[in-house]
Motif scaffolding. Sequence first.
Motif, mmCIF file in Angstrom:
data_model
loop_
_atom_site.group_PDB
_atom_site.id
_atom_site.type_symbol
_atom_site.label_atom_id
_atom_site.label_comp_id
_atom_site.label_asym_id
_atom_site.label_seq_id
_atom_site.Cartn_x
_atom_site.Cartn_y
_atom_site.Cartn_z
ATOM 1 N N VAL A 285 0.815 -1.218 0.000
ATOM 2 C CA VAL A 285 0.000 0.000 0.000
ATOM 3 C C VAL A 285 0.852 1.274 0.000
ATOM 4 O O VAL A 285 0.317 2.373 -0.076
ATOM 5 N N SER B 292 -2.611 -5.073 7.571
ATOM 6 C CA SER B 292 -2.680 -4.201 6.411
ATOM 7 C C SER B 292 -3.712 -3.068 6.555
ATOM 8 O O SER B 292 -3.425 -1.919 6.237
ATOM 9 N N GLN C 47 -2.840 0.806 6.637
ATOM 10 C CA GLN C 47 -3.355 1.645 5.562
ATOM 11 C C GLN C 47 -4.069 2.874 6.131
ATOM 12 O O GLN C 47 -3.928 3.978 5.626
ATOM 13 N N LYS D 48 -3.008 6.742 5.755
ATOM 14 C CA LYS D 48 -3.957 7.721 5.211
ATOM 15 C C LYS D 48 -4.090 8.914 6.166
ATOM 16 O O LYS D 48 -4.227 10.051 5.751
#
Length: 203
Positions: free
Chosen positions: A100, A192, A196, A200
Amino acid sequence: MNAIDELTEQFKKFPGIGNRQAKRFVYFLLTQNGNTLSKLSKLVSELKKETSQCSSCFRFFESKNESTSCDICSDPNIDKTKLMIVEKDVDFENIKKMGVYPGKFFILGGTIPILEREPTKKIRAKQLVDIIEKNKNELEEIILALSINPEGENTLQYVKKILELLAEKYDIKITTLGRGLSTGTELEYSDSDTFQNALKNRG
Ligand SMILES: [Zn+2]
């Protein structure tokens, strides 16, 4: 010192391994057959021969030729505007596997204990500054992805202090991962989705 004691001393040098665990490893090895032991000692003795340390991110990688850059640092498609700073090789591996984050990495090589007298000796501080100087034209953001625990926090503040002037001089943004990761989380264990989110919500 006999072989058992000597090997115990060697295992005690491993991160997080005390006398009791070191002894358990030795007695475990004693229960294994000759083949397993030969394979293990062969792997250990060849580990350094087949592994190099990347001259830009400082991670260990399997070197098939004489290259001093790892496959990620020499990948032309990598996002060169971002540099993520992690503590250790396993953190890098975990993040890379999630797929990612498209940018570059830098492995600090450790953390700084609180009240440490010689913090520069605990991490690759000088190397980090060198890499930033070298990449100053492309670099737009440095993302600090360190563990959320007192030692990680201490390291974060120290690295921020080192980078402050450089970042200002070259107009590079310094961000940290969002606190979606709960307190005490070691980066290497985060999944994950959590990562992520943290990526963000960095700021
Ligand atoms: Zn590299």
